[in-house]
Structures are given as C-alpha cells and as structure tokens.
Design an enzyme around this catalytic site. Structure first.
Site, PDB file in Angstrom:
ATOM      1  N   GLY B  16       0.822  -1.227   0.000  1.00 51.75           N
ATOM      2  CA  GLY B  16       0.000   0.000   0.000  1.00 51.75           C
ATOM      3  C   GLY B  16       0.837   1.249   0.000  1.00 51.75           C
ATOM      4  O   GLY B  16       1.136   1.799   1.019  1.00 51.75           O
ATOM      5  N   THR B  17       1.209   1.766  -1.108  1.00 49.84           N
ATOM      6  CA  THR B  17       2.455   2.486  -1.183  1.00 49.84           C
ATOM      7  C   THR B  17       2.356   3.787  -1.948  1.00 49.84           C
ATOM      8  O   THR B  17       1.293   4.169  -2.429  1.00 49.84           O
ATOM      9  CB  THR B  17       3.458   1.565  -1.907  1.00 49.84           C
ATOM     10  OG1 THR B  17       4.735   2.043  -1.705  1.00 49.84           O
ATOM     11  CG2 THR B  17       3.139   1.526  -3.367  1.00 49.84           C
TER      12      THR B  17
END
Lengths: 278, 217
Positions: B16-17
C-alpha cells in the site's frame, strides 16, 4: 531433489479445488440450520524474535485454541529446523507444524548435498517459495531465526509468501502488544540477560493482552556456541490458589431417613469366546 | 492482528504504497516510501525495501501484494540476467519492463501487484515504464503509482518539467513522496530514492523527520 530446482517449468500438483463449490453449498445449508462446519485449529499466538549481541532469541507462548476453547495448554511453537536454526510458527497449527517439518527435512538433505552447515536464508527462501506456490492457503506465519557462518539472522515469512528481514519481529494474534514492548525497549547489540528479559516481557504482553495467547513463555537462545531451549521459561498465568477450604465436612447436612432398594438382575445370556494368544 | 488481513482487498501483506519514477537530463530518479501494512491498520514493517535492483542500471519499484511482488521480481531478475548473458550486453530497460509485463499479463488472474521499471541504457538513455495490475505496459517521461499516488497527481502534473537538472528532479521527487506520505495512511516511513545515470547508481535515504514539511505540519 528440491522442488525449487526448476523455476521455469510450471508446477504440477498443489491443491485441488474441485470440491470448493460443493463445500460452499454444504456450508450454506448448515448455517440455515444454525450449525457451522468445524474450523481448523489455529494457534492464536504470540511469537517474537530478536537479534542480540551474540545471536538470536526466539520466544513463544504455549496456548493452542479451537475457536473459543483452549485445546492445548502447553504446546510447543518453537520448532527445530537445523542444529543452528529454529522456527516459531503462528496461524493454523497443523500447517505450521508440517511446514516446519518439511523444511527441516529439506534443509538436512540440502546440507548433506552441499557438505556445509545450512544458512538461515536457505530456509527462508524455501519456505517463501512453497508458501507462495500455495497462494496463502497454507495458513502459517513463521519467524525463522538462527546463527550460521554469515552471522545471526532473523526473518519473518507470511502465509502468502512475502518475507522480511528485521532485527526484531513479532507475529500472531498477539503481535500488537508484543511489538509495542519491542518498539519501546529494543536496542541493537543487547546483552544476553537483557535480551531474554525483553523477549519474555514481549510474550507476557501478548499472553495478557490477547485472548488467543496464554500459558507459559518458551524461549530459544541460539548463539555460535549452541542452542538453549528453555521450555516454560516463565509461567506468568498460573492458576490462583484458593484462599480457604470451601468443602463441607461430612455430617454438615443431617440425614433423616435412608432407604436401600436392591435391584434384582437375572443373567439372560452367557457366551464364552476363546482368544488365540499364540 | 491476523484477522485483519482477511478484510483487506489485498491478500496478505500489502505494500500500500507511494512509488514514482521521473526522468531528468542525463538520468532517472526512482523513489518509494518504506511502509508495509496488513489490513489497513497494522504496519508490518517500517523499513521495507520497495526498490529492487533487477540489473546494474535497471530498478523496479513494487506496489500491491508484497508476496506477489517479491515472487515476480525474483523471477524477472533471473530472466533479465539470463537474457543479458545471452545477448552479451546490458539489457534494454524496455526488455526488463517487457519481462515484468509478460509475468503480470500471463498470470493476471492470480497476481495483485503493479510495478514501475526505470533505468538507463545505451540505446535510449533514461526511461520510465509502468506495468499496471493487468499487465499494461506504458512508456512515460514520469509516472507515479500505489495507493498514495492518488493524492499527488495534481502536484506532479503541475510541477513536472522535462529536462530538469539532477537537483531539481531530486527535490521534485522528495516533495511528491512527502506530500503523498502525509495524506495516505498506508504510505510512510522513510523515503528511498535511487538516482540512475550512465555513470552509476546512487541510493539516497531521507528519514521521515528530514522530509520537507508543508504549511500545516
């Protein structure tokens, strides 16, 4: 020999999902009647590991749960992989147990084939490749720790096959409380006694703050010199002692009358069978 | 904690970046944050490496499921290295990006990972390619990706200039990462930046407290 030696060819075997639709329908039917199908036993665990000055310390609690009942009050969650490598397992108890046993065998064969003592990174790679192949259906989260010729290492491997290398790790349902202890008090290159105390405190935090963890703290200290497996290093959650005697003495309740009625029993049928005891 | 990952749409540990790659005059900068989360409310790792070196001058950054991304990049690294040995020359960035694309497209049902491939080669110089979730391959002057990228589309569209200098580009990338990390809960930690030029590869790490602060922080 090892199932990782041909990465370019598609793997045959693995899980067969033929019965999934039938199982889903059965599950639906059961839940209509108000029942649910039995679930796999999870360890609902707190496991932790740190790298300290001389090596690695792994810690775990010892409770195995079956939904809301404690199935095993003193199970072993720190598994042997190699003389210098141990592995803590969380998640589904059977998966963690069998996965670590398979890794132990693979590592033994690999070590005989190379003629060298095994490396921690070898175990991690085989674990993650196997878990990725099963796409998370093998529900085991593992912390692999050990000391090999390159030094002390600690890896975490998640059920879907991702891994991470860190100086301190916690996993399982009690990971939240345990990591908070580590975040507060971890220092690089700790001494043995401080490190043991820290891991013990982290597991105890898991035992008290998580419903799925409990009973004793197991520790496993791995250094260049050897391995010390401290089963039941601490027992923070012992059963309390009763304050006094709560049993009533015989004669507290007075007996007014006593009637004895013998039940007549007749022998209906008698047969003798000779056992061959040769 | 383990229950949480069942609810998330990304299976297992998710990166989740915020990832990005930007070309500048003479090279390319590829950058990412360093947070790995599970279920949207537990940070599994604060210092995860999302910039994978697949060859001497080619880097890849990963977004999505960490397990899928690690498996794909390991396979891609091996294939690119083999390709490079067979061709007896360093691989083209496009070749590396194509390898990632093949893996993503052919396994699109099972995989949940997206990549940005960036690097330098002798034929076309600095390049940036993005491989999306289903296996689409695009060549762009700069690109952003990951969950945190949604918060910086406006910033990057407005502030990008072609042919920036190395310092300007570094500042642009750092600002973009800082803004995204400030708004996205599953991006955070430190900012990793890699500057790839003909001359070599330079890794810049900016700890969270040294990131540029904007007016409300």
């Amino acid at each position: 020999m090892l199932n990782t030696s041909r990465p370019c060819q598609p793997q045959s075997g693995g899980f067969s999902f033929e019965n999934s639709r039938r199982n889903a329908v059965l599950e639906g039917n059961l839940s209509e009647l108000g029942y649910s199908s039995p679930k796999a036993r999870k360890t609902g665990t707190t496991i932790a590991g740190i790298v300290f000055k001389d090596g690695v310390i792994l810690g775990a609690d010892t409770r195995a749960t079956d939904d809301m009942v404690v199935a095993d009050k003193n199970c072993m969650k720190i598994h042997y992989i190699a003389p210098n490598i141990y592995c803590c397992g969380a998640g589904v108890a059977a998966d963690a147990e069998v996965t670590t046993q398979m890794m132990s065998s693979n590592v033994e064969l690999h070590s005989l084939s190379t003629g060298r003592p095994p490396l921690v990174v070898t175990v991690t790679r085989q674990l993650k490749q196997m878990l990725f192949r099963y796409q998370g259906h093998i529900g085991s989260s593992l912390i692999v720790g050990g000391v090999d010729v390159t030094g002390a290492h600690l890896y975490s491997v998640y059920p879907h096959g991702s891994y991470d290398k860190l100086p301190f790790l916690t996993m399982g349902s009690g990971a939240g409380p345990a990591i908070s202890i580590f975040e507060d008090r971890f220092r690089p290159n700790m001494e043995l006694e401080d490190a043991k105390q820290l891991v013990r405190d982290a597991i105890v935090a898991g035992i008290f703050c998580d419903l799925g963890s409990g009973s004793n703290v197991d520790l496993c200290i791995i250094t260049q010199a050897g391995v010390q497996y401290l089963r039941a290093y601490d027992q923070p959650a012992q059963k309390g002692k009763k304050e006094g005697q709560y049993k009533y003495k015989p004669g507290t309740t007075a007996v007014l009358t006593k009637t004895v009625t013998p039940l007549p029993l007749d022998i209906v049928d008698e047969s003798v069978q000779l056992m061959d005891t040769q | 904690m383990e229950r949480h990952y069942m609810d998330s749409k990304i299976k297992g540990v998710s990166t989740g970046t915020t990832i990005l790659a930007v070309t500048f005059n003479g090279g390319v900068i590829i950058g990412s944050d360093s947070r790995a989360s599970m279920g949207g409310n537990y940070v599994c790792s604060k210092t995860i490496n999302k910039l994978i070196q697949v060859h001497d001058r080619i880097f890849c950054c990963i977004a999505g499921s960490l397990a899928d991304a690690q498996a794909v990049t390991k396979t891609a690294k091996f294939q690119i290295s083999l390709h490079s040995i067979q061709m007896e020359s360093p691989p083209l960035v496009k070749a590396a990006a194509s390898v990632m694309k093949e893996l993503c497209y052919n396994n699109k049902e099972e995989l949940q990972a997206g990549f940005i491939t960036a690097g330098w080669d002798k034929k076309k110089g600095p390049q940036v390619y993005t491989v999306a979730l289903g296996g689409m391959l695009l060549s762009l002057p700069f690109t952003i990706g990951g969950s945190g990228s949604t918060y910086i589309y406006g910033y990057t569209d407005a502030k990008y200039k072609p042919d920036m200098s190395r310092e300007e580009c570094l500042q642009f990338a750092t600002n973009a990462l800082a803004l995204a990390m400030g708004r996205d809960n599953v991006s955070g930690g430190v900012a990793h930046l890699v500057v790839i030029t003909e001359g070599g590869v330079e890794h810049v790490v900016i700890p969270g407290d040294k990131l540029p602060k904007f007016h409300d922080e």
